[in-house]
Scaffold this active site. Structure first.
Site, mmCIF file in Angstrom:
data_model
loop_
_atom_site.group_PDB
_atom_site.id
_atom_site.type_symbol
_atom_site.label_atom_id
_atom_site.label_comp_id
_atom_site.label_asym_id
_atom_site.label_seq_id
_atom_site.Cartn_x
_atom_site.Cartn_y
_atom_site.Cartn_z
ATOM 1 N N GLU A 205 0.793 -1.280 0.063
ATOM 2 C CA GLU A 205 0.126 -0.117 -0.153
ATOM 3 C C GLU A 205 1.026 1.246 -0.121
ATOM 4 O OE1 GLU A 205 -2.966 2.387 2.842
ATOM 5 O OE2 GLU A 205 -2.921 0.013 2.993
ATOM 6 N N GLU A 210 -2.630 11.480 3.426
ATOM 7 C CA GLU A 210 -3.550 11.373 4.393
ATOM 8 C C GLU A 210 -3.547 12.627 5.278
ATOM 9 O OE1 GLU A 210 -4.165 6.882 5.727
ATOM 10 O OE2 GLU A 210 -2.204 7.354 5.574
#
Length: 325
Positions: A205, A210
């Site tokens: 990932e 974020e």
């Protein structure tokens, strides 16, 4: 890859012009980035804190682009849920018992459900809920509190929100992936732009960006991988402070090469890591606005202080491949 135009240069000079501010900015068909080339170990590192670095110019050509001049579901580039396999056919996303599967990540303690106009929740009748708004070339993924009348049919989730993924339409091995966006803030607010392997496995990932909603101006860039011998999942990344991230558009990107992964803010390299074992398959892009998190610090759970409506504004999303010519 073979180094091109390798130079040794001080950090402040090793940047391309930033593309920040409120103005909308087009994605060029061709792009060049300065990326690090000097040796590194498995641990990630902040580039700015490391002093002198060796860089190379990496030429790129565009392979994917959406500047959101139309509704994202009209283009065929995106689907509004986590993608599934043969055991979870497309029709099961439309509604009915259990159709919240792949419309939230319960492990993370998320308190939203991802909707789209044809989704029916527990019902099989579309509810017509649309979290995607397009205005003047900007996509807003909007999260809002679930109407009381729909709470039961939407599996008792506190918020409705949106997710877009390209697993069904676009994936790529290596290259540069970028979003230009404003990062919303507030208790329980968790916007993200990230990538997963097209084969459906996890990890690998790459979290390109974020936001920590409780910490305005704080964004995170992280790589996740698995140690094959032990099966243990490892992560390495950094927080970066961009004081006007919620009010001005900035570019957040990642350059994935065979030997390293380099993260960028406004096309300036800010951190890198040796590409871990297991990054073998093409990856697809995901952009979403989650609400609530138990495993991601700085987000928290939604409460009375959480805004009733939150908007994740996105100017464009683009991908580029490394030009080997």
């Amino acid at each position: 890859m073979t180094p091109r135009a390798v130079i040794v240069i001080a950090w402040l000079a090793a940047t391309t012009p930033a593309l920040a501010g409120d103005e909308l900015a087009a994605a060029p068909a061709a792009l060049s980035l300065l990326a690090t080339t000097d040796p590194l170990d498995q641990s990630c590192r902040r580039i700015a804190a490391a002093g002198m670095r060796t860089f190379e110019t990496v030429p790129l050509y565009r392979t994917f682009h959406d500047d959101f001049d139309q509704h994202p579901l009209a283009s065929g580039r995106w689907v509004p849920h986590y993608a599934g396999g043969a055991s979870w056919p497309e029709a099961n996303y439309w509604g009915g018992a259990g159709s919240d599967f792949k419309r939230k990540d319960a492990w993370n303690g998320e308190q939203q459900i991802y909707v789209d106009p044809r989704y029916g929740g527990r019902s099989t009748t579309p509810l017509g809920l649309d979290p995607f708004k397009v205005r003047d070339g900007v996509l807003s993924i909007e999260a809002r509190r679930t109407p009381a009348a729909l709470k039961d049919v939407l599996f008792d989730n506190e918020f409705i929100s949106g997710i877009l993924t390209t697993q069904a339409s676009f994936s790529q091995k290596y290259g540069y992936f970028e979003i230009r966006a404003k990062i919303p803030v507030g208790t329980g607010v968790w916007p993200a732009f990230w990538m997963l392997a097209n084969d459906g496995g996890w990890p690998p990932e790459i979290d390109v960006m974020e936001g920590r909603g409780q910490r305005p101006g704080d964004l995170v860039m992280t790589t996740h991988w698995r140690i094959r011998q032990s099966g243990r999942v490892e992560s390495c990344g950094f927080d970066f402070v961009q004081p006007d991230a919620s009010t001005a558009f900035h570019d957040y990107g990642v350059l994935w090469e065979r030997d390293r992964i380099v993260y960028f803010i406004d096309r300036k390299p800010v951190s890198d890591i040796r590409t871990p074992i297991g990054f073998d398959d093409p990856m697809y892009m995901i952009v979403n606005l989650a609400m609530g998190a138990k495993n991601f610090q700085g987000v928290g759970f939604v409460d009375g202080e959480t805004p009733n409506t939150v908007a994740f504004e996105i100017d464009r999303i683009s991908a580029y491949q490394i030009d080997q010519r």
